[in-house]
Write a protein that holds these residues in place. Structure first.
Motif, PDB file in Angstrom:
ATOM      1  N   ASN A  99       0.819  -1.214   0.000  1.00 39.29           N
ATOM      2  CA  ASN A  99       0.000   0.000   0.000  1.00 39.29           C
ATOM      3  C   ASN A  99       0.854   1.266   0.000  1.00 39.29           C
ATOM      4  N   TYR A 100       1.980   1.250   0.704  1.00 34.30           N
ATOM      5  CA  TYR A 100       2.868   2.416   0.668  1.00 34.30           C
ATOM      6  C   TYR A 100       3.369   2.666  -0.755  1.00 34.30           C
ATOM      7  N   ARG A 101       3.657   1.603  -1.460  1.00 31.31           N
ATOM      8  CA  ARG A 101       4.193   1.768  -2.812  1.00 31.31           C
ATOM      9  C   ARG A 101       3.153   2.327  -3.768  1.00 31.31           C
ATOM     10  N   TYR A 102       1.877   2.189  -3.432  1.00 31.37           N
ATOM     11  CA  TYR A 102       0.817   2.706  -4.277  1.00 31.37           C
ATOM     12  C   TYR A 102       0.468   4.159  -3.950  1.00 31.37           C
ATOM     13  N   CYS A 103       1.094   4.741  -2.926  1.00 31.03           N
ATOM     14  CA  CYS A 103       0.786   6.127  -2.550  1.00 31.03           C
ATOM     15  C   CYS A 103       1.183   7.087  -3.677  1.00 31.03           C
ATOM     16  N   CYS A 104       0.268   7.984  -4.023  1.00 31.84           N
ATOM     17  CA  CYS A 104       0.540   8.973  -5.063  1.00 31.84           C
ATOM     18  C   CYS A 104      -0.500  10.072  -4.951  1.00 31.84           C
ATOM     19  N   SER A 105      -0.300  11.157  -5.673  1.00 31.14           N
ATOM     20  CA  SER A 105      -1.313  12.199  -5.772  1.00 31.14           C
ATOM     21  C   SER A 105      -2.484  11.678  -6.601  1.00 31.14           C
ATOM     22  N   PRO A 106      -3.675  12.288  -6.467  1.00 29.82           N
ATOM     23  CA  PRO A 106      -4.807  11.842  -7.277  1.00 29.82           C
ATOM     24  C   PRO A 106      -4.478  11.833  -8.764  1.00 29.82           C
ATOM     25  N   THR A 107      -4.938  10.796  -9.450  1.00 30.62           N
ATOM     26  CA  THR A 107      -4.735  10.654 -10.888  1.00 30.62           C
ATOM     27  C   THR A 107      -6.096  10.564 -11.581  1.00 30.62           C
ATOM     28  N   LYS A 108      -6.064  10.502 -12.903  1.00 31.48           N
ATOM     29  CA  LYS A 108      -7.317  10.402 -13.663  1.00 31.48           C
ATOM     30  C   LYS A 108      -7.869   8.980 -13.679  1.00 31.48           C
ATOM     31  N   MET A 109      -7.066   8.013 -13.248  1.00 29.58           N
ATOM     32  CA  MET A 109      -7.473   6.625 -13.356  1.00 29.58           C
ATOM     33  C   MET A 109      -7.627   5.986 -11.979  1.00 29.58           C
TER      34      MET A 109
ATOM     35  N   GLY B 167     -18.466  11.567 -13.450  1.00 28.79           N
ATOM     36  CA  GLY B 167     -17.700  12.296 -14.447  1.00 28.79           C
ATOM     37  C   GLY B 167     -17.726  11.620 -15.796  1.00 28.79           C
ATOM     38  N   VAL B 168     -16.938  12.166 -16.705  1.00 29.22           N
ATOM     39  CA  VAL B 168     -16.846  11.649 -18.071  1.00 29.22           C
ATOM     40  C   VAL B 168     -15.876  10.483 -18.109  1.00 29.22           C
ATOM     41  N   LEU B 169     -16.340   9.323 -18.544  1.00 26.67           N
ATOM     42  CA  LEU B 169     -15.487   8.150 -18.635  1.00 26.67           C
ATOM     43  C   LEU B 169     -14.797   8.116 -19.995  1.00 26.67           C
ATOM     44  N   VAL B 170     -13.482   8.142 -19.984  1.00 23.24           N
ATOM     45  CA  VAL B 170     -12.708   8.099 -21.219  1.00 23.24           C
ATOM     46  C   VAL B 170     -12.521   6.659 -21.681  1.00 23.24           C
ATOM     47  N   ASN B 171     -12.281   5.754 -20.733  1.00 20.78           N
ATOM     48  CA  ASN B 171     -12.062   4.356 -21.089  1.00 20.78           C
ATOM     49  C   ASN B 171     -12.217   3.489 -19.847  1.00 20.78           C
ATOM     50  N   THR B 172     -12.569   2.240 -20.032  1.00 22.17           N
ATOM     51  CA  THR B 172     -12.659   1.274 -18.936  1.00 22.17           C
ATOM     52  C   THR B 172     -12.075  -0.055 -19.398  1.00 22.17           C
ATOM     53  N   LYS B 173     -11.612  -0.825 -18.423  1.00 21.78           N
ATOM     54  CA  LYS B 173     -11.075  -2.156 -18.747  1.00 21.78           C
ATOM     55  C   LYS B 173     -11.366  -3.093 -17.588  1.00 21.78           C
ATOM     56  N   LEU B 174     -12.027  -4.187 -17.858  1.00 23.57           N
ATOM     57  CA  LEU B 174     -12.272  -5.235 -16.876  1.00 23.57           C
ATOM     58  C   LEU B 174     -11.310  -6.380 -17.153  1.00 23.57           C
ATOM     59  N   PHE B 175     -10.610  -6.863 -16.136  1.00 26.14           N
ATOM     60  CA  PHE B 175      -9.636  -7.926 -16.344  1.00 26.14           C
ATOM     61  C   PHE B 175      -9.598  -8.830 -15.113  1.00 26.14           C
ATOM     62  N   GLU B 176      -8.856  -9.901 -15.238  1.00 30.07           N
ATOM     63  CA  GLU B 176      -8.734 -10.868 -14.155  1.00 30.07           C
ATOM     64  C   GLU B 176      -7.262 -11.037 -13.803  1.00 30.07           C
TER      65      GLU B 176
ATOM     66  N   GLN C 210      -1.465   4.537 -11.149  1.00 25.37           N
ATOM     67  CA  GLN C 210      -0.429   5.388 -11.705  1.00 25.37           C
ATOM     68  C   GLN C 210      -0.184   5.112 -13.179  1.00 25.37           C
ATOM     69  N   LEU C 211      -1.000   4.225 -13.761  1.00 22.53           N
ATOM     70  CA  LEU C 211      -0.909   4.013 -15.212  1.00 22.53           C
ATOM     71  C   LEU C 211      -1.409   5.253 -15.956  1.00 22.53           C
ATOM     72  N   GLN C 212      -0.834   5.510 -17.091  1.00 18.10           N
ATOM     73  CA  GLN C 212      -1.212   6.681 -17.884  1.00 18.10           C
ATOM     74  C   GLN C 212      -2.337   6.373 -18.858  1.00 18.10           C
ATOM     75  N   THR C 213      -2.354   5.176 -19.407  1.00 20.67           N
ATOM     76  CA  THR C 213      -3.372   4.791 -20.365  1.00 20.67           C
ATOM     77  C   THR C 213      -3.818   3.362 -20.099  1.00 20.67           C
ATOM     78  N   ILE C 214      -4.973   3.024 -20.654  1.00 24.32           N
ATOM     79  CA  ILE C 214      -5.485   1.648 -20.546  1.00 24.32           C
ATOM     80  C   ILE C 214      -5.158   0.914 -21.854  1.00 24.32           C
TER      81      ILE C 214
END
Length: 446
Positions: free
Chosen positions: A360-370, A393-402, A442-446
């Motif tokens: 969880n510490y490694r996932y700490c970041c400022s708010p992102t769009k994703m 809000g406006v959804l740009v993209n979504t991805k469901l995965f396993e 912290q990913l930039q794109t899907i």
């Protein structure tokens, strides 16, 4: 209720609570004559100097819930009128296992990663460490440490038993092993033979811990009556650096001890305690949240540790939420006093750092769009995800995965504020009976 007594019985005393923590809690009411920590039962017994001090203590905490390190503790008069301690009891316990050069070490309250290198740094000042093997058991994270001589093992156990590797956590519970020699097949992040640096690092589908998988069962280890301390060569800065993979995030020094945060310029029409909990719990465990009724756009948030509040201030200062730019600063108040208008989250299983703290510490970041959504129902669809969060809000993209057999999702919003709103409103909400968890990705794109 027991008759009044100088002896006080205290329950729910977690491993993170030290003798000094208890003394600081009760000494304002009078001198403490004796204190015994019953670690195996998460309890303690203490004797006040006189009966009036004990009466004042119990009377005060009948109306105020005592809390230590974010954990509620419970006090009552003991059935004992005097607390007797046997100075030879610990010596007899120590003799239960024959002194040996091999130590079995259990790490309690492990908030940060304990690696072979860290263990070597802690134990090598007490003698030449030949081998280290680490493993995970139901008793917790454990290690077997082999010294060159029995004298070194005895010295290390005497010096380090009950000490903390990092300030306030990673407590060492050390017993003598009955093994005579450790077998190390690989030099890697889980085992090391310091007498044979040429060993391979690849495991080739074999465990480097072969032969030690049942260590807890073999020795029947239970937590010792340990006294907390601080290993002097390591502090919070080193701990946070380890959690973040070796270096502190820019702007973080890891030395803050202020746990309470003042948040201002909130939207009082849309904010509540649970929404603030959902956001700030990304950076550490939350103890209490209080909205200031006389200043409805202000709130106080008490976190479990000072470095967690430092992360929250660093990453959330100036963030947008519900059309407002939040001001996030350290409060002058050391904590939030329990009251009817404060919400207590210290026992909440939604606190993210109760488990997998390092991740969880490694996932700490400022708010992102994703946002990343986990613990989803197995039959969830992408349309279900969209319906659940599209109002924010406006959804740009979504991805469901396993991943690892569990359904997860990524949702990309048009901006950070919309993603933040979705997180604070929908984290811990229910989808088809499953309580979902949301964090920033912290990913930039899907």
């Amino acid at each position: 209720m027991s008759e009044p007594s100088k002896v006080i019985h205290i329950r729910n005393v977690g491993l993170e609570i030290s003798e000094n923590d208890l003394l600081q809690l009760v000494q304002p009411f009078g001198a403490v004559s004796k204190l015994v920590m019953l670690r195996a039962k998460n309890q303690a017994l203490l004797q006040m100097h006189d009966l009036p001090s004990a009466l004042n203590l119990i009377q005060y905490y009948d109306g105020v819930q005592p809390s230590i390190r974010g954990r509620n503790v419970y006090m009552q008069f003991s059935s004992h009128q005097e607390l007797t301690t046997d100075p030879n009891a610990q010596s007899r316990r120590d003799q239960d296992s024959e002194p040996n050069r091999i130590l079995l070490v259990t790490i309690h309250h492990m908030l940060y990663p304990i690696t072979v290198e860290v263990l070597h740094q802690v134990f090598s000042p007490h003698g030449f460490v030949e081998k280290i093997v680490t493993f995970q058991k139901s008793a917790g994270y454990q290690a077997l440490i082999q010294y060159q001589t029995r004298e070194s093992g005895v010295h290390a156990r005497t010096a380090l038993q009950g000490r903390n590797v990092y300030d306030g956590c990673c407590q060492l519970d050390i017993q003598f092993s009955n093994l005579t020699e450790l077998q190390v097949n690989y030099n890697n992040d889980r085992s090391r033979d310091f007498t044979n640096p040429s060993l391979p690092t690849e495991q080739k589908n074999r465990s480097s811990q072969s032969g030690y998988g049942d260590a807890a069962a073999l020795y029947g280890i239970s937590p010792a009556n340990a006294r907390a301390g601080v290993y002097p060569q390591m502090g919070n800065a080193a701990a946070i650096a380890a959690a973040f993979g070796g270096g502190l995030p820019p702007g973080i020094n890891g030395n803050n001890d202020r746990c309470t945060i003042l948040v201002s310029n909130l939207n009082p029409d849309k904010i509540d305690e649970d929404k603030l909990f959902n956001l700030f719990s990304l950076y550490g465990n939350i103890v209490r949240v209080k909205l200031l009724r006389h200043k409805p756009d202000h709130a106080l948030i008490q976190m479990e540790h000072g470095f967690q509040s430092e992360l929250a201030v660093h990453f959330l200062k100036g963030s947008l939420l519900f059309g407002k730019q939040m001001e996030v600063n350290f409060s002058k108040h050391p904590n939030i006093t329990p009251s009817l208008d404060s919400h207590d989250y210290s026992g909440s299983n939604l606190n993210r750092f109760n488990r997998n703290a390092v991740k969880n510490y490694r996932y700490c970041c400022s708010p992102t769009k994703m946002i990343h959504i986990s613990t989803l129902p197995q039959d969830v669809t992408e349309d279900d995800i969209i319906s659940h969060v599209e109002e924010h809000g406006v959804l740009v993209n979504t991805k469901l995965f396993e991943a690892n057999g569990k359904k997860q999702a990524l949702v990309l919003f048009d901006n950070e504020e919309e993603a933040t709103e979705a997180l604070v409103c929908k984290h811990a909400s229910t989808m088809d009976g499953s309580v979902i968890r949301i964090s920033f990705s912290q990913l930039q794109t899907i």
